[in-house]
Scaffold this motif. Structure first.
Motif, short mmCIF file in Angstrom:
data_model
loop_
_atom_site.label_atom_id
_atom_site.label_comp_id
_atom_site.label_asym_id
_atom_site.label_seq_id
_atom_site.Cartn_x
_atom_site.Cartn_y
_atom_site.Cartn_z
N ARG A 46 0.81 -1.21 0.00
CA ARG A 46 0.00 0.00 0.00
C ARG A 46 0.85 1.27 0.00
O ARG A 46 0.50 2.26 -0.63
CB ARG A 46 -0.94 0.03 1.22
CG ARG A 46 -1.94 -1.11 1.31
CD ARG A 46 -3.01 -1.05 0.29
NE ARG A 46 -3.97 -0.01 0.52
CZ ARG A 46 -5.27 -0.15 0.38
NH1 ARG A 46 -5.80 -1.29 0.04
NH2 ARG A 46 -6.07 0.88 0.57
N SER A 57 -4.94 4.37 8.21
CA SER A 57 -6.41 4.39 8.21
C SER A 57 -6.98 3.11 7.60
O SER A 57 -7.97 2.55 8.09
CB SER A 57 -6.93 5.60 7.44
OG SER A 57 -6.59 6.78 8.11
N TRP A 58 -6.34 2.61 6.54
CA TRP A 58 -6.79 1.38 5.89
C TRP A 58 -6.64 0.18 6.82
O TRP A 58 -7.55 -0.65 6.93
CB TRP A 58 -5.99 1.18 4.60
CG TRP A 58 -6.26 -0.11 3.92
CD1 TRP A 58 -7.37 -0.44 3.19
CD2 TRP A 58 -5.41 -1.26 3.90
NE1 TRP A 58 -7.25 -1.73 2.73
CE2 TRP A 58 -6.05 -2.24 3.15
CE3 TRP A 58 -4.15 -1.53 4.45
CZ2 TRP A 58 -5.49 -3.50 2.92
CZ3 TRP A 58 -3.59 -2.77 4.22
CH2 TRP A 58 -4.25 -3.74 3.46
N LYS A 60 -6.70 0.22 10.01
CA LYS A 60 -7.69 0.39 11.06
C LYS A 60 -9.09 0.02 10.57
O LYS A 60 -9.80 -0.75 11.22
CB LYS A 60 -7.67 1.83 11.58
CG LYS A 60 -6.41 2.18 12.36
CD LYS A 60 -6.22 3.66 12.59
CE LYS A 60 -7.34 4.29 13.36
NZ LYS A 60 -7.07 5.71 13.67
N SER A 61 -9.48 0.54 9.42
CA SER A 61 -10.85 0.34 8.94
C SER A 61 -11.08 -1.05 8.34
O SER A 61 -12.12 -1.65 8.56
CB SER A 61 -11.23 1.41 7.92
OG SER A 61 -10.46 1.29 6.75
N GLU A 62 -10.12 -1.56 7.61
CA GLU A 62 -10.30 -2.84 6.93
C GLU A 62 -9.88 -4.05 7.75
O GLU A 62 -10.34 -5.16 7.51
CB GLU A 62 -9.54 -2.85 5.60
CG GLU A 62 -10.06 -1.86 4.58
CD GLU A 62 -11.50 -2.12 4.17
OE1 GLU A 62 -11.87 -3.30 3.94
OE2 GLU A 62 -12.27 -1.15 4.10
N HIS A 63 -8.98 -3.84 8.70
CA HIS A 63 -8.44 -4.98 9.45
C HIS A 63 -8.63 -4.86 10.96
O HIS A 63 -8.19 -5.73 11.70
CB HIS A 63 -6.95 -5.16 9.12
CG HIS A 63 -6.74 -5.52 7.68
ND1 HIS A 63 -7.01 -6.77 7.18
CD2 HIS A 63 -6.31 -4.77 6.63
CE1 HIS A 63 -6.73 -6.80 5.88
NE2 HIS A 63 -6.33 -5.59 5.53
#
Length: 82
Positions: A46, A57-58, A60-63
């Motif tokens: 990423r 942020s990814w 946190k939000s996705e995993h």
């Protein structure tokens, strides 16, 4: 473009605790059930196209990572690639 691989650090040879972002890695593995190498690979992929905080942020939000864990993974990858 091939994403560079950042390998997980070896535990300190003298038996001491890791410092810096690596100090979070055992907790990340325990909490999220995946080897730290998988998280480092995801973050490196990423970071090739997104800035630091977007990757945090990814994670946190996705995993479901907390901010400290996500930031430790991304910071470790960034410093290893610098």
């Amino acid at each position: 473009m091939t994403t560079p691989r950042v390998t997980a650090p070896e535990p300190p040879a003298d038996g001491s605790r890791p410092t810096g972002p690596a100090s979070y890695f055992a907790g990340i593995e325990k909490t999220h059930g995946r080897p730290i190498q998988e998280w480092l690979d995801l973050a490196a992929e990423r970071l090739a196209v997104e800035p630091h905080m977007a990757v945090v942020s990814w994670l946190k939000s996705e995993h479901g990572m907390g901010h400290g864990h996500a930031n430790a993974v991304v910071a470790y990858v960034r410093s290893s690639l610098a």
